[in-house]
Motif scaffolding. Sequence first.
Motif: not given
Length: 92
Positions: A35-53
């Motif tokens: 698995f790929q670990k994706i830290d949402i605290s690194a970017s608001e865009d990443v957090k938004a992507k997680m929430r969109e998915i």
Amino acid sequence: MGGVKYYYTSGHNNMEIVKQQRKMEVILVSKEIEFQKIDISASEDVKAKMREIADDPKALPPQLTNDETYCGDFAAFEEAVENDAFEEFINC
């Protein structure tokens, strides 16, 4: 990058979230899931992507996807593990 994506946060003070993240990661490793670990605290865009998915504007980590298909949150993950439905869950 395709495959399983594990959305987590390295910057959270909520001990329940920290415990859930640890448990999820331990189980993924024990089942030899790459698995790929994706830290949402690194970017608001990443957090938004997680929430969109997750289709939830308030979703919190940990969350899992397979490619861009949403598998579920910690509660769904734990239920799948307890009900011997992990393979179906991770291959969402």
